[in-house]
Design a protein around this motif. Structure first.
Motif, PDB file in Angstrom:
ATOM      1  N   GLN A 245      -8.929 -20.470 -14.434  1.00  0.00           N
ATOM      2  CA  GLN A 245      -8.368 -19.143 -14.699  1.00  0.00           C
ATOM      3  C   GLN A 245      -6.849 -19.207 -14.821  1.00  0.00           C
ATOM      4  OE1 GLN A 245     -10.685 -16.439 -15.022  1.00  0.00           O
ATOM      5  NE2 GLN A 245     -11.972 -18.282 -15.004  1.00  0.00           N
ATOM      6  N   GLY A 246      -6.274 -18.318 -15.635  1.00  0.00           N
ATOM      7  CA  GLY A 246      -4.826 -18.188 -15.740  1.00  0.00           C
ATOM      8  C   GLY A 246      -4.147 -19.380 -16.390  1.00  0.00           C
ATOM      9  N   ALA A 247      -2.858 -19.548 -16.056  1.00  0.00           N
ATOM     10  CA  ALA A 247      -2.037 -20.595 -16.669  1.00  0.00           C
ATOM     11  C   ALA A 247      -1.514 -21.555 -15.604  1.00  0.00           C
ATOM     12  CB  ALA A 247      -0.859 -19.961 -17.408  1.00  0.00           C
ATOM     13  N   SER A 248      -1.314 -22.808 -15.997  1.00  0.00           N
ATOM     14  CA  SER A 248      -0.828 -23.823 -15.071  1.00  0.00           C
ATOM     15  C   SER A 248       0.613 -23.543 -14.658  1.00  0.00           C
ATOM     16  CB  SER A 248      -0.919 -25.199 -15.730  1.00  0.00           C
ATOM     17  OG  SER A 248      -0.378 -26.183 -14.888  1.00  0.00           O
ATOM     18  N   VAL A 249       0.937 -23.806 -13.378  1.00  0.00           N
ATOM     19  CA  VAL A 249       2.281 -23.598 -12.850  1.00  0.00           C
ATOM     20  C   VAL A 249       2.691 -24.839 -12.052  1.00  0.00           C
ATOM     21  CG1 VAL A 249       3.780 -22.111 -11.480  1.00  0.00           C
ATOM     22  CG2 VAL A 249       1.774 -21.144 -12.611  1.00  0.00           C
ATOM     23  N   PRO A 250       3.843 -25.455 -12.352  1.00  0.00           N
ATOM     24  CA  PRO A 250       4.291 -26.613 -11.566  1.00  0.00           C
ATOM     25  C   PRO A 250       4.701 -26.171 -10.165  1.00  0.00           C
ATOM     26  CG  PRO A 250       5.999 -25.952 -13.107  1.00  0.00           C
ATOM     27  CD  PRO A 250       4.789 -25.141 -13.451  1.00  0.00           C
ATOM     28  N   PRO A 251       4.720 -27.093  -9.189  1.00  0.00           N
ATOM     29  CA  PRO A 251       5.024 -26.723  -7.801  1.00  0.00           C
ATOM     30  C   PRO A 251       6.363 -26.020  -7.621  1.00  0.00           C
ATOM     31  CG  PRO A 251       4.113 -28.941  -7.898  1.00  0.00           C
ATOM     32  CD  PRO A 251       4.360 -28.521  -9.320  1.00  0.00           C
ATOM     33  N   ASN A 252       7.377 -26.444  -8.380  1.00  0.00           N
ATOM     34  CA  ASN A 252       8.696 -25.835  -8.189  1.00  0.00           C
ATOM     35  C   ASN A 252       8.853 -24.493  -8.907  1.00  0.00           C
ATOM     36  OD1 ASN A 252       8.674 -27.043 -10.723  1.00  0.00           O
ATOM     37  ND2 ASN A 252      10.903 -27.350 -10.719  1.00  0.00           N
ATOM     38  N   LYS A 253       7.792 -24.026  -9.561  1.00  0.00           N
ATOM     39  CA  LYS A 253       7.835 -22.734 -10.247  1.00  0.00           C
ATOM     40  C   LYS A 253       6.860 -21.722  -9.639  1.00  0.00           C
ATOM     41  CE  LYS A 253      10.812 -23.880 -13.469  1.00  0.00           C
ATOM     42  NZ  LYS A 253      12.135 -23.209 -13.583  1.00  0.00           N
ATOM     43  N   LEU A 254       6.251 -22.097  -8.536  1.00  0.00           N
ATOM     44  CA  LEU A 254       5.289 -21.201  -7.896  1.00  0.00           C
ATOM     45  C   LEU A 254       5.973 -19.932  -7.398  1.00  0.00           C
ATOM     46  CD1 LEU A 254       3.267 -23.787  -5.773  1.00  0.00           C
ATOM     47  CD2 LEU A 254       2.396 -22.495  -7.739  1.00  0.00           C
ATOM     48  N   ARG A 255       5.238 -18.829  -7.429  1.00  0.00           N
ATOM     49  CA  ARG A 255       5.744 -17.578  -6.880  1.00  0.00           C
ATOM     50  C   ARG A 255       4.600 -16.885  -6.129  1.00  0.00           C
ATOM     51  NH1 ARG A 255       6.400 -14.323 -12.634  1.00  0.00           N
ATOM     52  NH2 ARG A 255       4.237 -13.601 -12.789  1.00  0.00           N
ATOM     53  N   PRO A 256       4.899 -15.923  -5.269  1.00  0.00           N
ATOM     54  CA  PRO A 256       3.851 -15.262  -4.491  1.00  0.00           C
ATOM     55  C   PRO A 256       2.718 -14.737  -5.374  1.00  0.00           C
ATOM     56  CG  PRO A 256       5.994 -14.621  -3.666  1.00  0.00           C
ATOM     57  CD  PRO A 256       6.255 -15.405  -4.914  1.00  0.00           C
ATOM     58  N   GLY A 257       1.495 -15.051  -4.954  1.00  0.00           N
ATOM     59  CA  GLY A 257       0.325 -14.615  -5.697  1.00  0.00           C
ATOM     60  C   GLY A 257      -0.282 -15.692  -6.567  1.00  0.00           C
ATOM     61  N   ASP A 258       0.412 -16.813  -6.763  1.00  0.00           N
ATOM     62  CA  ASP A 258      -0.155 -17.918  -7.544  1.00  0.00           C
ATOM     63  C   ASP A 258      -1.201 -18.660  -6.708  1.00  0.00           C
ATOM     64  OD1 ASP A 258       1.435 -17.373  -9.720  1.00  0.00           O
ATOM     65  OD2 ASP A 258       2.998 -18.820  -9.171  1.00  0.00           O
ATOM     66  N   LEU A 259      -2.205 -19.204  -7.382  1.00  0.00           N
ATOM     67  CA  LEU A 259      -3.243 -19.965  -6.699  1.00  0.00           C
ATOM     68  C   LEU A 259      -2.821 -21.439  -6.618  1.00  0.00           C
ATOM     69  CD1 LEU A 259      -6.572 -18.571  -8.259  1.00  0.00           C
ATOM     70  CD2 LEU A 259      -5.168 -17.647  -6.404  1.00  0.00           C
ATOM     71  N   VAL A 260      -3.144 -22.085  -5.491  1.00  0.00           N
ATOM     72  CA  VAL A 260      -2.861 -23.512  -5.322  1.00  0.00           C
ATOM     73  C   VAL A 260      -4.175 -24.223  -4.996  1.00  0.00           C
ATOM     74  CG1 VAL A 260      -0.441 -23.323  -4.682  1.00  0.00           C
ATOM     75  CG2 VAL A 260      -2.187 -23.026  -2.918  1.00  0.00           C
ATOM     76  N   PHE A 261      -4.389 -25.372  -5.644  1.00  0.00           N
ATOM     77  CA  PHE A 261      -5.669 -26.069  -5.538  1.00  0.00           C
ATOM     78  C   PHE A 261      -5.477 -27.490  -5.000  1.00  0.00           C
ATOM     79  CE2 PHE A 261      -6.229 -22.801  -8.712  1.00  0.00           C
ATOM     80  CZ  PHE A 261      -7.500 -22.313  -8.456  1.00  0.00           C
ATOM     81  N   PHE A 262      -6.508 -27.952  -4.259  1.00  0.00           N
ATOM     82  CA  PHE A 262      -6.458 -29.271  -3.636  1.00  0.00           C
ATOM     83  C   PHE A 262      -7.815 -29.965  -3.754  1.00  0.00           C
ATOM     84  CE2 PHE A 262      -3.795 -26.215  -1.475  1.00  0.00           C
ATOM     85  CZ  PHE A 262      -2.556 -26.838  -1.460  1.00  0.00           C
ATOM     86  N   ASP A 263      -7.762 -31.300  -3.731  1.00  0.00           N
ATOM     87  CA  ASP A 263      -8.984 -32.111  -3.712  1.00  0.00           C
ATOM     88  C   ASP A 263      -9.121 -32.690  -2.305  1.00  0.00           C
ATOM     89  OD1 ASP A 263     -11.115 -33.779  -4.101  1.00  0.00           O
ATOM     90  OD2 ASP A 263     -10.059 -35.213  -5.380  1.00  0.00           O
ATOM     91  N   THR A 264      -9.851 -32.001  -1.433  1.00  0.00           N
ATOM     92  CA  THR A 264      -9.976 -32.428  -0.041  1.00  0.00           C
ATOM     93  C   THR A 264     -11.223 -33.267   0.227  1.00  0.00           C
ATOM     94  OG1 THR A 264     -11.142 -30.389   0.573  1.00  0.00           O
ATOM     95  CG2 THR A 264      -8.732 -30.397   0.762  1.00  0.00           C
ATOM     96  N   ASP A 265     -12.142 -33.317  -0.742  1.00  0.00           N
ATOM     97  CA  ASP A 265     -13.361 -34.120  -0.589  1.00  0.00           C
ATOM     98  C   ASP A 265     -13.302 -35.266  -1.586  1.00  0.00           C
ATOM     99  OD1 ASP A 265     -15.828 -35.234  -0.287  1.00  0.00           O
ATOM    100  OD2 ASP A 265     -16.973 -33.412  -0.678  1.00  0.00           O
ATOM    101  N   ARG A 266     -12.893 -36.456  -1.108  1.00  0.00           N
ATOM    102  CA  ARG A 266     -12.692 -37.586  -2.006  1.00  0.00           C
ATOM    103  C   ARG A 266     -14.000 -38.130  -2.568  1.00  0.00           C
ATOM    104  NH1 ARG A 266      -7.371 -39.283  -1.128  1.00  0.00           N
ATOM    105  NH2 ARG A 266      -6.188 -37.366  -0.961  1.00  0.00           N
ATOM    106  N   LYS A 267     -15.130 -37.669  -2.015  1.00  0.00           N
ATOM    107  CA  LYS A 267     -16.411 -38.142  -2.523  1.00  0.00           C
ATOM    108  C   LYS A 267     -16.786 -37.445  -3.839  1.00  0.00           C
ATOM    109  CE  LYS A 267     -18.232 -39.101   2.108  1.00  0.00           C
ATOM    110  NZ  LYS A 267     -19.287 -38.756   3.105  1.00  0.00           N
ATOM    111  N   ARG A 268     -16.115 -36.331  -4.105  1.00  0.00           N
ATOM    112  CA  ARG A 268     -16.399 -35.571  -5.336  1.00  0.00           C
ATOM    113  C   ARG A 268     -15.089 -35.361  -6.079  1.00  0.00           C
ATOM    114  NH1 ARG A 268     -19.455 -30.225  -3.520  1.00  0.00           N
ATOM    115  NH2 ARG A 268     -19.598 -30.024  -5.786  1.00  0.00           N
TER     116      ARG A 268
END
Length: 430
Positions: free
Chosen positions: A57-80
């Motif tokens: 969903q939405g548009a990609s945002v680099p870490p130094n351009k994040l603003r309140p309300g942006d979604l941040v995603f992580f890969d916490t399960d290295r098996k998938r």
């Protein structure tokens, strides 16, 4: 148009609500995507329910351009592969999320090592704006500048730790001057000599020592106590200096049981009564018993050396016992096959032991395979120079030629009776 700051405030109202897999409401709890979908739903924006779909969903945002309300995603399960965790950026390098089972909705830092390692990307959802007056908007997208102390904390390390490492302090100063992103700082740290030369456990110990001195002190105290207990168990005698050395190796280098045992084995020593304690003492007792069974003489130093090797894991009791049996086979070549098959020299010597006890009037408990007469009989060499034990009959005859045999009360009585009979036969009886 929804304001990102309003979505953040809605999320803040759920701080402390416990994580629940599949949860999507305050009453039942939230999982990560359930929390995000619920908050955006409150703002009138519909999002897919799962993290894997939200990232599209939405548009990609680099870490130094994040603003309140942006979604941040992580890969916490290295098996998938792919994103499996999502949160919402709140400004200042932080985000709010439902972390995992057993934890409440909370605020975390993007600069934490765990999240730095697992960063997947940021997304700006269509229909979400940022108010310039609250730190959002294009003119205020970059997180506020942080000083050295604040940056150190966002990286999960104290300023005191950075000061203790000149190389890392230089990196921290660079991060302050240029306001590096977490990714850039992490890359710089991992390329430093400090990172390359120290193992993970050493790095953790150094950070803990400076960042949380109280916990470090408690950890070292527990390691010292554990070192002392293991020394007693192994039969090692440690000075305070060596206790400290072992404790540090356990904490700093993550020594496991085998490494600890190898260290302790070097300090296995005789106590005042010339005995060994703990595991070493049990090993010494077993070694002496096996040596006796096989008619092999062992020195106290030999017993100590083998006990040390067993404690250190450099050999096993089975190998030591096997070596003693090999020695016995060499000492008693006529019986080598029986010894290698499992027979003990003491058992093989029993007929000879009984003969000595019976003929010479010696208590059986005082005679064994180490008796010179028994040992000589077992190791006899025939006329051809080949090992051939003395027969039991010949051994008995040999014993009866011993002056000690003639001194036996029964033998003296028998001799006297024979003498009397001879005199009676000659008509001189009385």
């Amino acid at each position: 148009m929804a304001r990102g700051e309003d979505i953040v405030e809605t999320l803040r109202s759920q701080l402390g609500v416990m994580y629940r897999w599949g949860g999507s409401s305050p009453s039942e709890g939230f999982d990560c995507s359930g929390l995000v979908a619920w908050a955006f739903g409150k703002a009138g924006i519909s999002l897919p329910r799962t993290t894997y779909n939200m990232i599209n969903q939405g548009a990609s945002v680099p870490p130094n351009k994040l603003r309140p309300g942006d979604l941040v995603f992580f890969d916490t399960d290295r098996k998938r592969s792919g994103p499996d965790h999502v949160g919402v950026y709140i400004g200042g390098g932080k985000f709010i999320h439902a972390a995992r089972t057993g934890q409440p909705v909370k605020i975390s830092s993007l600069a934490e090592g765990y999240y730095m390692d697992r960063w997947m990307g940021g997304r700006r959802i269509s229909g979400v704006s940022a108010d310039p007056s609250s730190g959002g908007g294009e003119a205020a997208e970059v997180a506020p500048r942080l000083d050295a102390h604040e940056l150190a904390e966002t990286y999960g390390m104290s300023y005191a730790f950075f000061k203790s490492q000149p190389e890392l302090m230089k990196l921290l100063n660079g991060a302050v001057a240029d306001q590096w992103s977490p990714e850039k700082f992490q890359a710089k740290v991992k390329n430093s000599n400090w990172w390359k030369k120290n193992s993970e456990t050493v790095r953790q110990a150094q950070v803990l020592q400076k960042t949380d001195p109280a916990t470090y002190t408690a950890t070292m105290a527990a390691a010292r106590e554990s070192a002392k207990q293991m020394a007693v168990k192994m039969g090692s005698v440690l000075s305070e200096k060596n206790v400290e050395k072992l404790a540090k190796n356990m904490v700093w280098y993550g020594w496991q049981e085998a490494q600890v045992a190898n260290f302790l084995g070097q300090y296995v020593k005789f106590q005042e009564n010339q005995t060994l304690g703990g595991m070493a003492g049990a090993a010494a007792k077993a070694i002496k018993a096996e040596a006796y069974r096989n008619g092999v003489s062992v020195t106290e130093q030999s017993v100590l050396n083998n006990a040390q090797y067993i404690v250190r894991g450099l050999t096993t009791m089975e190998k030591v016992q096997g070596s003693l049996r090999e020695q016995a086979a060499g000492l008693y070549p006529a019986w080598a096959e029986q010894i290698k098959a499992g027979a003990s020299v003491q058992d093989l010597a029993q007929p000879y032991v009984q003969a000595v006890a019976q003929e010479l009037g010696v208590p059986p408990t005082d005679v064994d395979a180490f008796n010179p007469k028994v040992k000589a009989a077992l190791n006899r060499v025939n006329a051809a120079g080949q090992p051939e034990p003395l027969s039991l009959n010949d051994f008995t005859v040999q014993l009866r030629n011993d002056p000690a045999w003639r001194r036996q009360p029964t033998v003296a009585d028998q001799t006297l009776n024979i003498g009397k009979q001879v005199l009676r036969d000659m008509g001189l009886g009385f």
